[in-house]
Design a protein around this motif. Structure first.
Motif, PDB file in Angstrom:
ATOM      1  N   CYS A  16       0.861  -1.198   0.000  1.00  0.00           N
ATOM      2  CA  CYS A  16       0.000   0.000   0.000  1.00  0.00           C
ATOM      3  C   CYS A  16       0.889   1.238   0.000  1.00  0.00           C
ATOM      4  N   ALA A  17       1.822   1.259  -0.938  1.00  0.00           N
ATOM      5  CA  ALA A  17       2.917   2.233  -0.905  1.00  0.00           C
ATOM      6  C   ALA A  17       2.521   3.623  -1.359  1.00  0.00           C
ATOM      7  N   GLY A  18       1.349   3.772  -2.011  1.00  0.00           N
ATOM      8  CA  GLY A  18       0.947   5.088  -2.474  1.00  0.00           C
ATOM      9  C   GLY A  18       1.959   5.664  -3.444  1.00  0.00           C
ATOM     10  N   ALA A  19       2.183   6.970  -3.322  1.00  0.00           N
ATOM     11  CA  ALA A  19       3.126   7.640  -4.214  1.00  0.00           C
ATOM     12  C   ALA A  19       4.536   7.687  -3.657  1.00  0.00           C
ATOM     13  N   GLY A  20       4.757   7.112  -2.470  1.00  0.00           N
ATOM     14  CA  GLY A  20       6.130   6.943  -2.022  1.00  0.00           C
ATOM     15  C   GLY A  20       6.629   7.866  -0.938  1.00  0.00           C
ATOM     16  N   GLY A  21       5.749   8.483  -0.158  1.00  0.00           N
ATOM     17  CA  GLY A  21       6.238   9.282   0.959  1.00  0.00           C
ATOM     18  C   GLY A  21       7.015   8.433   1.956  1.00  0.00           C
ATOM     19  N   GLN A  22       6.452   7.299   2.327  1.00  0.00           N
ATOM     20  CA  GLN A  22       7.164   6.376   3.210  1.00  0.00           C
ATOM     21  C   GLN A  22       8.373   5.783   2.494  1.00  0.00           C
ATOM     22  N   SER A  23       8.229   5.494   1.208  1.00  0.00           N
ATOM     23  CA  SER A  23       9.343   4.918   0.434  1.00  0.00           C
ATOM     24  C   SER A  23      10.570   5.806   0.496  1.00  0.00           C
ATOM     25  N   LEU A  24      10.369   7.106   0.268  1.00  0.00           N
ATOM     26  CA  LEU A  24      11.493   8.032   0.274  1.00  0.00           C
ATOM     27  C   LEU A  24      12.103   8.129   1.665  1.00  0.00           C
ATOM     28  N   GLY A  25      11.247   8.235   2.687  1.00  0.00           N
ATOM     29  CA  GLY A  25      11.766   8.325   4.042  1.00  0.00           C
ATOM     30  C   GLY A  25      12.594   7.109   4.425  1.00  0.00           C
ATOM     31  N   LEU A  26      12.123   5.913   4.052  1.00  0.00           N
ATOM     32  CA  LEU A  26      12.866   4.695   4.369  1.00  0.00           C
ATOM     33  C   LEU A  26      14.173   4.622   3.588  1.00  0.00           C
ATOM     34  N   HIS A  27      14.145   5.081   2.332  1.00  0.00           N
ATOM     35  CA  HIS A  27      15.390   5.123   1.558  1.00  0.00           C
ATOM     36  C   HIS A  27      16.422   6.014   2.255  1.00  0.00           C
ATOM     37  N   LEU A  28      15.979   7.189   2.711  1.00  0.00           N
ATOM     38  CA  LEU A  28      16.900   8.101   3.374  1.00  0.00           C
ATOM     39  C   LEU A  28      17.354   7.562   4.731  1.00  0.00           C
ATOM     40  N   ALA A  29      16.597   6.627   5.288  1.00  0.00           N
ATOM     41  CA  ALA A  29      16.995   5.980   6.550  1.00  0.00           C
ATOM     42  C   ALA A  29      17.936   4.805   6.330  1.00  0.00           C
ATOM     43  N   GLY A  30      18.199   4.461   5.060  1.00  0.00           N
ATOM     44  CA  GLY A  30      19.164   3.411   4.769  1.00  0.00           C
ATOM     45  C   GLY A  30      18.582   2.096   4.292  1.00  0.00           C
ATOM     46  N   VAL A  37       4.234  -2.438  -3.517  1.00  0.00           N
ATOM     47  CA  VAL A  37       2.936  -2.868  -4.021  1.00  0.00           C
ATOM     48  C   VAL A  37       1.948  -1.722  -3.866  1.00  0.00           C
ATOM     49  N   GLU A  38       1.202  -1.415  -4.936  1.00  0.00           N
ATOM     50  CA  GLU A  38       0.251  -0.304  -4.908  1.00  0.00           C
ATOM     51  C   GLU A  38      -0.877  -0.585  -5.888  1.00  0.00           C
ATOM     52  N   ILE A  39      -2.118  -0.301  -5.481  1.00  0.00           N
ATOM     53  CA  ILE A  39      -3.275  -0.608  -6.310  1.00  0.00           C
ATOM     54  C   ILE A  39      -3.539   0.445  -7.381  1.00  0.00           C
ATOM     55  N   ASP A  40      -3.136   1.703  -7.121  1.00  0.00           N
ATOM     56  CA  ASP A  40      -3.402   2.793  -8.063  1.00  0.00           C
ATOM     57  C   ASP A  40      -2.298   2.875  -9.108  1.00  0.00           C
ATOM     58  N   ALA A  41      -2.663   2.800 -10.377  1.00  0.00           N
ATOM     59  CA  ALA A  41      -1.658   2.727 -11.450  1.00  0.00           C
ATOM     60  C   ALA A  41      -0.837   4.006 -11.559  1.00  0.00           C
ATOM     61  N   ILE A  42      -1.456   5.171 -11.329  1.00  0.00           N
ATOM     62  CA  ILE A  42      -0.707   6.426 -11.431  1.00  0.00           C
ATOM     63  C   ILE A  42       0.315   6.528 -10.298  1.00  0.00           C
ATOM     64  N   LEU A  47       6.026   5.639  -8.131  1.00  0.00           N
ATOM     65  CA  LEU A  47       6.971   4.777  -7.423  1.00  0.00           C
ATOM     66  C   LEU A  47       8.053   4.265  -8.358  1.00  0.00           C
ATOM     67  N   LYS A  48       7.627   3.779  -9.520  1.00  0.00           N
ATOM     68  CA  LYS A  48       8.586   3.198 -10.465  1.00  0.00           C
ATOM     69  C   LYS A  48       9.638   4.218 -10.877  1.00  0.00           C
ATOM     70  N   ARG A  49       9.196   5.428 -11.235  1.00  0.00           N
ATOM     71  CA  ARG A  49      10.140   6.472 -11.661  1.00  0.00           C
ATOM     72  C   ARG A  49      11.169   6.767 -10.581  1.00  0.00           C
ATOM     73  N   ASN A  50      10.697   6.988  -9.375  1.00  0.00           N
ATOM     74  CA  ASN A  50      11.568   7.483  -8.327  1.00  0.00           C
ATOM     75  C   ASN A  50      12.396   6.392  -7.659  1.00  0.00           C
ATOM     76  N   LEU A  51      11.800   5.238  -7.381  1.00  0.00           N
ATOM     77  CA  LEU A  51      12.574   4.170  -6.762  1.00  0.00           C
ATOM     78  C   LEU A  51      13.619   3.608  -7.715  1.00  0.00           C
ATOM     79  N   ASP A 299       9.342  12.985  -8.378  1.00  0.00           N
ATOM     80  CA  ASP A 299       8.692  13.222  -9.668  1.00  0.00           C
ATOM     81  C   ASP A 299       7.338  12.515  -9.674  1.00  0.00           C
ATOM     82  N   PHE A 300       6.265  13.282  -9.603  1.00  0.00           N
ATOM     83  CA  PHE A 300       4.925  12.710  -9.546  1.00  0.00           C
ATOM     84  C   PHE A 300       4.350  12.491 -10.938  1.00  0.00           C
ATOM     85  N   ALA A 301       3.941  11.262 -11.210  1.00  0.00           N
ATOM     86  CA  ALA A 301       3.247  10.972 -12.461  1.00  0.00           C
ATOM     87  C   ALA A 301       1.843  11.576 -12.394  1.00  0.00           C
ATOM     88  N   GLU A 302       1.303  11.940 -13.537  1.00  0.00           N
ATOM     89  CA  GLU A 302      -0.053  12.486 -13.550  1.00  0.00           C
ATOM     90  C   GLU A 302      -0.735  12.207 -14.874  1.00  0.00           C
TER      91      GLU A 302
END
Length: 435
Positions: A16-30, A37-42, A47-51, A299-302
């Motif tokens: 339920c990763a959404g657009a990656g707010g938690q993803s980015l924070g965890l990346h910066l934490a190491g 996994v995310e249900i919304d295609a946009i 996520l794909k672009r940034n991760l 970078d937010f997809a839209e």
């Protein structure tokens, strides 16, 4: 014996990763993502672009991005990701939201109990799940206790903490209820992150963006917007276009000099009167959510010409600085960087639920009172039982004219093949409403 992973190998699967707010924070934490996994295609495209970009910069392969219902094993299977360092996610909020009906286990969007079972199958070293403040209310005390007890059965020590985004450099309130579970080996090394001493204001965060098109009122506006914002509301696909929240929140925004009835395409220009009440742009909302400075570029997809999809991604996110702070605390525990003196996971959230569970059979109000040693009044015990009955099957029988209670099954979705949640997801027209 379970071995601690090397410092260089802190990996995470995020659901339920959404657009990656938690993803980015965890990346910066190491932490390095292996799957999101995310249900919304946009949002999944974001996520794909940034991760992928972050992985490439770190010399790692891009993580897998799975699109679809997180509980559908054709989308991903938790058993395929054994032993990652961290299972993280922001499971859906509507079942617990104060603004909603607080249906809890009866809401088809509830995935908290399912996520606990997924952890049991994956056996990560730690689990991080975030949700809305409503889950901290007395209504869900039994639900919370069931989560803690199930984690204990799986070999984890777990607990929640209500954290305010403003305490971690984010210029809004945004209270989030955070669950952290760690294997018994690591739990004594965990400590919740301490608030940072400085507080950012809306005016301080947004002045440069509000002034970038030459609006003469920008400086006075920034002086007026001299405190943190109310909680940004991202909404769901069940509701309309972007705005900054319900009526009460819009009043708070107005006091800050912001028109909350929608999102602007751009900051005001040089010909706009100085006393104009501006709307925020999506870039400004992202700042309010904590995407601030070079480390937090995203970078937010839209959809072409659609502000709504971008706003919803931003507004529903877990602020990256808060995710980073919690992630750093978890990483420190997994590396055993401090003395093992913590008591994480020893708190109890509902003694009445525990008494019913441990008794196993029918128990009267007087019996519960005896088990609880008089710590709760009868009226409070009855209130707790009524809350528990909203999420669990509780059989009631009269004995001598007085009710007795027996705790039955937890109605939460945990992966059961016959659960009503499957019927909802089988209807294509409702699939887009699960958010």
């Amino acid at each position: 014996m379970h071995e601690t992973k090397p410092i260089t190998e802190l990996t995470t699967v995020e659901i339920c990763a959404g657009a990656g707010g938690q993803s980015l924070g965890l990346h910066l934490a190491g932490f390095r993502h292996t799957l999101a996994v995310e249900i919304d295609a946009i949002a999944a495209e974001t996520l794909k672009r940034n991760l992928s970009r972050l992985a490439t910069a770190g010399g790692h392969p891009a993580p897998d991005i799975a699109i679809g219902d997180v509980a559908d094993e054709s989308v991903w299977n938790p058993c395929d990701y054994p032993g990652v360092s961290l299972l993280a996610g922001g499971v859906p909020c509507p079942p617990f939201s104060i603004a909603g009906k607080q249906l809890g286990s009866s809401d088809e969007r509830d995935l908290f109990a399912w996520a606990v079972e997924a952890a049991g199958r994956m056996k990560p070293d730690a689990v991080l799940l975030e949700n809305v403040r409503g889950l901290s209310m007395p209504r869900f005390a039994g639900y919370r206790q069931a989560v803690l007890d199930r984690f204990a059965e799986l070999g984890y020590r777990a607990d929640w903490r209500l954290l305010e985004a403003r305490d971690y450099g984010v210029p809004q309130l945004r209270p989030r209820f955070i669950l952290v579970a760690l294997r018994d080996e690591f739990a004594p090394y965990f400590a919740w992150p301490e608030p940072i001493p400085s507080t950012q204001t809306v005016g301080g965060a947004l002045y440069d963006l509000m002034a970038e098109n030459g609006w003469p009122g920008a400086e006075a506006w920034a002086m007026r917007a001299n405190r943190v914002a109310p909680t940004v509301v991202g909404g769901s696909k069940k509701h309309g276009g972007p705005d900054l929240g319900p009526t009460r929140a819009k009043r708070e925004w107005r006091l800050l000099g912001v028109d909350g009835l929608g999102i602007a395409d751009a900051a005001p220009g040089p010909d706009v009167p100085a006393d104009f009440i501006p709307k925020l742009t999506n870039e400004m909302v992202a700042r309010i959510q904590g995407w601030w400075g070079p480390e937090y570029e995203w970078d937010f997809a839209e959809r072409k010409g659609r502000k709504t999809s971008t706003y919803r991604q931003i507004g529903n996110a877990f602020p990256p600085p808060v995710a980073r702070a919690v992630g750093v605390a978890i990483a420190s525990a997994l590396r055993k960087e401090v003395s093992a003196t913590g008591n994480h996971g020893v708190a109890s959230h509902d003694e009445v639920y525990r008494a019913l569970r441990e008794h196993g059979g029918f128990v009267s109000l007087a019996g519960l009172r005896r088990v609880l040693r008089g710590t709760l009044a009868d009226r409070e015990i009855e209130r707790r039982v009524e809350f528990i009955r909203r999420d669990f099957d509780v059989e009631v029988r009269l004995r001598g004219g007085a009710p007795t209670y027996k705790l039955g099954e937890w109605r939460a979705f945990r992966g059961q093949e016959d659960h009503s949640r499957h019927e909802v997801f089988a209807i294509d027209r409702l699939r887009s409403k699960i958010s």
